[in-house]
Scaffold this motif. Sequence first.
Motif, short mmCIF file in Angstrom:
data_model
loop_
_atom_site.label_atom_id
_atom_site.label_comp_id
_atom_site.label_asym_id
_atom_site.label_seq_id
_atom_site.Cartn_x
_atom_site.Cartn_y
_atom_site.Cartn_z
N VAL A 155 0.92 7.42 -5.47
CA VAL A 155 2.53 7.51 -5.84
C VAL A 155 3.07 6.64 -4.62
CG1 VAL A 155 4.52 8.98 -5.89
CG2 VAL A 155 2.52 10.02 -6.90
N THR A 156 2.67 6.77 -3.54
CA THR A 156 3.09 5.93 -2.35
C THR A 156 2.92 4.39 -2.54
OG1 THR A 156 2.73 7.70 -1.21
CG2 THR A 156 3.11 5.54 0.10
N THR A 204 5.30 3.23 -5.24
CA THR A 204 6.61 3.20 -4.79
C THR A 204 6.67 1.81 -3.81
OG1 THR A 204 7.06 5.30 -4.58
CG2 THR A 204 8.57 4.14 -3.43
N VAL A 206 6.62 -1.42 -6.13
CA VAL A 206 8.11 -1.79 -6.77
C VAL A 206 9.26 -2.03 -5.73
CG1 VAL A 206 9.71 -0.36 -8.08
CG2 VAL A 206 7.56 0.12 -8.76
N SER A 207 9.14 -1.49 -4.67
CA SER A 207 10.09 -1.79 -3.44
C SER A 207 9.70 -3.22 -3.11
CB SER A 207 9.88 -0.91 -2.36
OG SER A 207 10.77 -1.55 -1.31
N ILE A 261 12.60 1.02 1.07
CA ILE A 261 12.37 2.73 0.75
C ILE A 261 13.03 3.33 2.19
CG2 ILE A 261 10.52 4.45 0.67
CD1 ILE A 261 8.72 2.25 -0.45
N ALA A 306 3.10 0.26 -11.69
CA ALA A 306 4.14 -0.51 -10.84
C ALA A 306 4.66 -1.79 -11.85
CB ALA A 306 3.66 -1.14 -9.54
N MET A 324 5.99 10.88 0.99
CA MET A 324 5.38 11.33 -0.45
C MET A 324 4.08 11.24 -0.59
SD MET A 324 6.57 7.74 -2.62
CE MET A 324 8.23 7.58 -1.70
#
Length: 116
Positions: free
Chosen positions: A49-50, A53, A56-57, A64, A12, A70
Amino acid sequence: MKESIRIASTPAKVFIEQNEKKNTYFNENRIFLHVPEGATPKEGLSAGVTIVTALVSLATGRPILADLAMTGELSLRGKVLPVGGIKEKVIAAKRAGVTTVILPKDNRKTLMTYHS
């Protein structure tokens, strides 16, 4: 779960450093993720992965999609690895109103066996 969170923070941060050079969110903030076990135990590996994400969000301020799910384990180098329980995860996502599920590429064969 703790290991997944530690592993996920690196890709990230690297993503933000490479794609948003002026973004200093991770340098200026400490991140604390609280994932209560509740009624459903969580091992955490498939959440890598979640978690990336979500981080980063958070750092970019870009939300998201609410109907997106995911799964995928992350290696120490940020590679997405396959996970188990795909059928159950997709069924649970559909029941929750999810319209899009992102799965690891290496799980494609697993998913295709359920559609045959």
